[in-house]
Design a protein around this motif. Structure first.
Motif, PDB file in Angstrom:
ATOM      1  N   HIS A  29       0.816  -1.220   0.000  1.00  0.00           N
ATOM      2  CA  HIS A  29       0.000   0.000   0.000  1.00  0.00           C
ATOM      3  C   HIS A  29       0.848   1.267   0.000  1.00  0.00           C
ATOM      4  O   HIS A  29       0.547   2.213  -0.711  1.00  0.00           O
ATOM      5  CB  HIS A  29      -0.917   0.045   1.226  1.00  0.00           C
ATOM      6  CG  HIS A  29      -1.995  -0.974   1.208  1.00  0.00           C
ATOM      7  ND1 HIS A  29      -2.961  -1.023   2.176  1.00  0.00           N
ATOM      8  CD2 HIS A  29      -2.270  -1.988   0.358  1.00  0.00           C
ATOM      9  CE1 HIS A  29      -3.781  -2.026   1.936  1.00  0.00           C
ATOM     10  NE2 HIS A  29      -3.377  -2.632   0.829  1.00  0.00           N
ATOM     11  N   GLY A  30       1.851   1.331   0.834  1.00  0.00           N
ATOM     12  CA  GLY A  30       2.520   2.590   1.137  1.00  0.00           C
ATOM     13  C   GLY A  30       3.696   2.955   0.275  1.00  0.00           C
ATOM     14  O   GLY A  30       3.748   2.703  -0.923  1.00  0.00           O
ATOM     15  N   GLU A  31       4.675   3.537   0.932  1.00  0.00           N
ATOM     16  CA  GLU A  31       5.839   4.071   0.253  1.00  0.00           C
ATOM     17  C   GLU A  31       7.035   3.126   0.305  1.00  0.00           C
ATOM     18  O   GLU A  31       8.169   3.561   0.165  1.00  0.00           O
ATOM     19  CB  GLU A  31       6.222   5.421   0.851  1.00  0.00           C
ATOM     20  CG  GLU A  31       5.208   6.500   0.565  1.00  0.00           C
ATOM     21  CD  GLU A  31       5.688   7.858   0.987  1.00  0.00           C
ATOM     22  OE1 GLU A  31       5.965   8.675   0.090  1.00  0.00           O
ATOM     23  OE2 GLU A  31       5.793   8.090   2.203  1.00  0.00           O
ATOM     24  N   ALA A  32       6.777   1.836   0.517  1.00  0.00           N
ATOM     25  CA  ALA A  32       7.863   0.860   0.527  1.00  0.00           C
ATOM     26  C   ALA A  32       8.612   0.948  -0.796  1.00  0.00           C
ATOM     27  O   ALA A  32       7.997   0.997  -1.866  1.00  0.00           O
ATOM     28  CB  ALA A  32       7.310  -0.548   0.737  1.00  0.00           C
ATOM     29  N   ALA A  33       9.936   0.994  -0.733  1.00  0.00           N
ATOM     30  CA  ALA A  33      10.756   1.172  -1.935  1.00  0.00           C
ATOM     31  C   ALA A  33      10.481   0.117  -2.992  1.00  0.00           C
ATOM     32  O   ALA A  33      10.626   0.376  -4.175  1.00  0.00           O
ATOM     33  CB  ALA A  33      12.231   1.182  -1.561  1.00  0.00           C
ATOM     34  N   LEU A  34      10.088  -1.062  -2.578  1.00  0.00           N
ATOM     35  CA  LEU A  34       9.735  -2.110  -3.540  1.00  0.00           C
ATOM     36  C   LEU A  34       8.330  -2.581  -3.237  1.00  0.00           C
ATOM     37  O   LEU A  34       8.070  -3.160  -2.195  1.00  0.00           O
ATOM     38  CB  LEU A  34      10.705  -3.286  -3.440  1.00  0.00           C
ATOM     39  CG  LEU A  34      12.142  -2.986  -3.846  1.00  0.00           C
ATOM     40  CD1 LEU A  34      13.028  -4.174  -3.544  1.00  0.00           C
ATOM     41  CD2 LEU A  34      12.203  -2.641  -5.330  1.00  0.00           C
TER      42      LEU A  34
END
Length: 140
Positions: free
Chosen positions: A74-79
């Motif tokens: 969902h979020g801003e995880a780099a991958l």
């Protein structure tokens, strides 16, 4: 008579690192919205309008999620994060598996073009997501 299926078993995945990963907490999925464009080719030789088929547009896939900013997909995880893919203008690969016995799949590349969180006072925190398909869809 054709088989009838519940849409519940459908799954939308995003390609992360080296495999498809299921996008968490999806509720409803709509699309892809296929469309064939046309161009008018009428001449004075006929009283009827004539058209020629042109390019196919894969359209969009829209879905809503029960939004958890701490969930990797969902979020801003780099991958693997939808928000990250939108912010970084990343072209991602997606696979939609339909709810049939095989299951049938639609695999495509696309961009996350919309991510709209909703936080109602009396309801679940959700987000509406739109993917714009870039190129062809592989049906299997």
């Amino acid at each position: 008579m054709a088989n009838a299926y519940s849409g519940f078993a459908a799954v939308l995945q995003m390609y992360v690192t080296s495999s498809f990963t299921t996008i968490a907490a999806i509720r409803d999925i709509a699309g892809p919205t296929l469309a064939r464009n046309t161009v008018e080719v009428s001449t004075r030789d006929s009283a009827w309008r004539k058209f020629a088929a042109t390019m196919i547009d894969g359209g969009e896939v829209t879905f809503d999620i029960v939004y958890d900013p701490d969930t990797a997909t969902h979020g801003e995880a780099a991958l693997g994060g939808l928000v990250y893919a939108l912010e970084q203008r990343r072209r991602e690969q997606f696979k939609l598996s339909f709810a049939d016995s095989t299951p049938a799949t639609a695999t495509f590349y696309g961009f996350v073009t919309r991510f709209q969180p909703k936080t109602p006072m009396d309801g679940a925190q959700t987000a509406d997501v739109t993917l714009k398909i870039d190129g062809s869809i592989t049906w299997a």
